[in-house]
Design a protein around this motif. Structure first.
Motif, PDB file in Angstrom:
ATOM      1  N   TYR A  54      15.652  -5.168   1.027  1.00  0.00           N
ATOM      2  CA  TYR A  54      14.742  -6.264   0.696  1.00  0.00           C
ATOM      3  C   TYR A  54      13.426  -5.655   0.249  1.00  0.00           C
ATOM      4  N   SER A  55      12.811  -6.265  -0.738  1.00  0.00           N
ATOM      5  CA  SER A  55      11.498  -5.811  -1.198  1.00  0.00           C
ATOM      6  C   SER A  55      10.704  -7.015  -1.678  1.00  0.00           C
ATOM      7  N   GLN A  56       9.390  -6.943  -1.473  1.00  0.00           N
ATOM      8  CA  GLN A  56       8.523  -8.060  -1.857  1.00  0.00           C
ATOM      9  C   GLN A  56       7.174  -7.534  -2.334  1.00  0.00           C
ATOM     10  N   HIS A  57       6.780  -7.970  -3.519  1.00  0.00           N
ATOM     11  CA  HIS A  57       5.470  -7.634  -4.082  1.00  0.00           C
ATOM     12  C   HIS A  57       4.391  -8.277  -3.222  1.00  0.00           C
ATOM     13  N   ILE A  58       3.372  -7.483  -2.835  1.00  0.00           N
ATOM     14  CA  ILE A  58       2.244  -8.009  -2.052  1.00  0.00           C
ATOM     15  C   ILE A  58       1.012  -8.156  -2.930  1.00  0.00           C
ATOM     16  N   GLY A  59       0.685  -7.115  -3.720  1.00  0.00           N
ATOM     17  CA  GLY A  59      -0.485  -7.199  -4.583  1.00  0.00           C
ATOM     18  C   GLY A  59      -0.965  -5.824  -5.001  1.00  0.00           C
ATOM     19  N   TYR A  60      -2.169  -5.785  -5.571  1.00  0.00           N
ATOM     20  CA  TYR A  60      -2.794  -4.539  -6.033  1.00  0.00           C
ATOM     21  C   TYR A  60      -4.070  -4.343  -5.229  1.00  0.00           C
ATOM     22  N   VAL A  61      -4.244  -3.155  -4.703  1.00  0.00           N
ATOM     23  CA  VAL A  61      -5.321  -2.910  -3.749  1.00  0.00           C
ATOM     24  C   VAL A  61      -6.037  -1.603  -4.050  1.00  0.00           C
ATOM     25  N   ASN A  62      -7.209  -1.471  -3.478  1.00  0.00           N
ATOM     26  CA  ASN A  62      -7.921  -0.191  -3.440  1.00  0.00           C
ATOM     27  C   ASN A  62      -7.695   0.418  -2.068  1.00  0.00           C
ATOM     28  N   VAL A  63      -7.768   1.727  -2.007  1.00  0.00           N
ATOM     29  CA  VAL A  63      -7.588   2.404  -0.718  1.00  0.00           C
ATOM     30  C   VAL A  63      -8.789   3.281  -0.422  1.00  0.00           C
ATOM     31  N   GLU A  64      -8.918   3.596   0.848  1.00  0.00           N
ATOM     32  CA  GLU A  64     -10.000   4.446   1.319  1.00  0.00           C
ATOM     33  C   GLU A  64      -9.378   5.610   2.090  1.00  0.00           C
ATOM     34  N   PHE A  65      -9.798   6.836   1.736  1.00  0.00           N
ATOM     35  CA  PHE A  65      -9.339   8.041   2.434  1.00  0.00           C
ATOM     36  C   PHE A  65      -9.970   8.083   3.816  1.00  0.00           C
ATOM     37  N   LEU A  66      -9.177   8.459   4.831  1.00  0.00           N
ATOM     38  CA  LEU A  66      -9.660   8.544   6.204  1.00  0.00           C
ATOM     39  C   LEU A  66      -9.681  10.022   6.628  1.00  0.00           C
ATOM     40  N   PRO A  67     -10.798  10.709   6.390  1.00  0.00           N
ATOM     41  CA  PRO A  67     -10.831  12.159   6.620  1.00  0.00           C
ATOM     42  C   PRO A  67     -10.666  12.573   8.081  1.00  0.00           C
ATOM     43  N   ASN A  68     -10.930  11.674   9.028  1.00  0.00           N
ATOM     44  CA  ASN A  68     -10.856  12.035  10.441  1.00  0.00           C
ATOM     45  C   ASN A  68      -9.514  11.699  11.094  1.00  0.00           C
ATOM     46  N   GLU A  69      -8.590  11.089  10.354  1.00  0.00           N
ATOM     47  CA  GLU A  69      -7.264  10.772  10.909  1.00  0.00           C
ATOM     48  C   GLU A  69      -6.412  12.034  10.967  1.00  0.00           C
ATOM     49  N   ARG A  70      -5.589  12.120  11.996  1.00  0.00           N
ATOM     50  CA  ARG A  70      -4.706  13.271  12.197  1.00  0.00           C
ATOM     51  C   ARG A  70      -3.303  12.796  12.538  1.00  0.00           C
ATOM     52  N   ASP A  71      -2.343  13.706  12.425  1.00  0.00           N
ATOM     53  CA  ASP A  71      -0.983  13.415  12.857  1.00  0.00           C
ATOM     54  C   ASP A  71      -0.989  13.108  14.350  1.00  0.00           C
ATOM     55  N   THR A  72      -0.113  12.189  14.755  1.00  0.00           N
ATOM     56  CA  THR A  72       0.069  11.873  16.167  1.00  0.00           C
ATOM     57  C   THR A  72       1.561  11.893  16.466  1.00  0.00           C
ATOM     58  N   PHE A  73       1.904  11.615  17.688  1.00  0.00           N
ATOM     59  CA  PHE A  73       3.307  11.543  18.076  1.00  0.00           C
ATOM     60  C   PHE A  73       4.041  10.472  17.274  1.00  0.00           C
ATOM     61  N   HIS A  74       3.355   9.370  16.967  1.00  0.00           N
ATOM     62  CA  HIS A  74       3.970   8.239  16.268  1.00  0.00           C
ATOM     63  C   HIS A  74       3.716   8.228  14.767  1.00  0.00           C
ATOM     64  N   ARG A  75       2.899   9.125  14.275  1.00  0.00           N
ATOM     65  CA  ARG A  75       2.522   9.078  12.864  1.00  0.00           C
ATOM     66  C   ARG A  75       2.448  10.493  12.323  1.00  0.00           C
ATOM     67  N   HIS A  76       3.053  10.694  11.159  1.00  0.00           N
ATOM     68  CA  HIS A  76       3.057  12.007  10.527  1.00  0.00           C
ATOM     69  C   HIS A  76       2.906  11.841   9.019  1.00  0.00           C
ATOM     70  N   SER A  77       2.137  12.714   8.407  1.00  0.00           N
ATOM     71  CA  SER A  77       1.973  12.728   6.960  1.00  0.00           C
ATOM     72  C   SER A  77       2.344  14.116   6.444  1.00  0.00           C
ATOM     73  N   THR A  78       3.152  14.153   5.403  1.00  0.00           N
ATOM     74  CA  THR A  78       3.544  15.430   4.810  1.00  0.00           C
ATOM     75  C   THR A  78       2.333  16.214   4.341  1.00  0.00           C
ATOM     76  N   THR A  79       1.348  15.507   3.792  1.00  0.00           N
ATOM     77  CA  THR A  79       0.150  16.166   3.256  1.00  0.00           C
ATOM     78  C   THR A  79      -0.992  16.232   4.266  1.00  0.00           C
ATOM     79  N   LYS A  80      -0.797  15.608   5.432  1.00  0.00           N
ATOM     80  CA  LYS A  80      -1.836  15.525   6.480  1.00  0.00           C
ATOM     81  C   LYS A  80      -3.028  14.674   6.036  1.00  0.00           C
TER      82      LYS A  80
END
Length: 150
Positions: A54-80
């Protein structure tokens, strides 16, 4: 309920689902034309869209980089690297569960030396029942936001 009322109810549901699918396909075509990706779109499409239930279009948005966020037990980013939506209407953020969503930056390998990035906020309901939101970069600086289940 009469048979006619049931039939009308099913027709309304079918029509609503068809509208959602049509809107998603139009947004996907717009991304193909105005999105940022490398390589052939069919490869990108196969990697990102194949297997979606299933897929649904939500919209077009701007994003903000979060320089102080880090990987956690529940969240991981390939690029950090982590991001949040900076401009989506608060009613939509709350309704869609995006009010506090933190998106991980992920990579799609195109060749040995080249890749594309996208942003994802997802959760697993049971084993491999994944749901979430993907943000894909557009050439105008915005991101296409869509909901998915796979």
């Amino acid at each position: 309920m009469t048979e006619e009322e049931l039939e009308k109810g099913f027709d309304d549901i079918y029509e609503s689902q068809r509208r959602i699918e049509d809107e998603f396909q139009k947004a996907k075509q717009l991304f193909k034309e105005k999105g940022i990706y490398k390589g052939d779109f069919s490869e990108f499409e196969r990697e990102l869209f194949d297997g979606l239930l299933y897929s649904q279009h939500i919209g077009y948005v701007n994003v903000e980089f979060l320089p102080n966020e880090r990987d956690t037990f529940h969240r991981h980013s390939t690029t950090k690297r982590y991001f949040k939506i900076s401009d989506l209407d608060n009613d939509i953020k709350e309704k869609e569960g995006l009010i506090n969503a933190i998106f991980s930056e992920e990579i799609i390998d195109v060749t040995d030396d080249d890749y594309c990035t996208y942003l994802v906020y997802q959760w697993c309901s049971f084993e491999d029942d994944y749901k979430g939101y993907v943000l894909l970069p557009m050439k105008d600086g915005k991101y296409w936001c869509f909901y998915y289940q796979c």
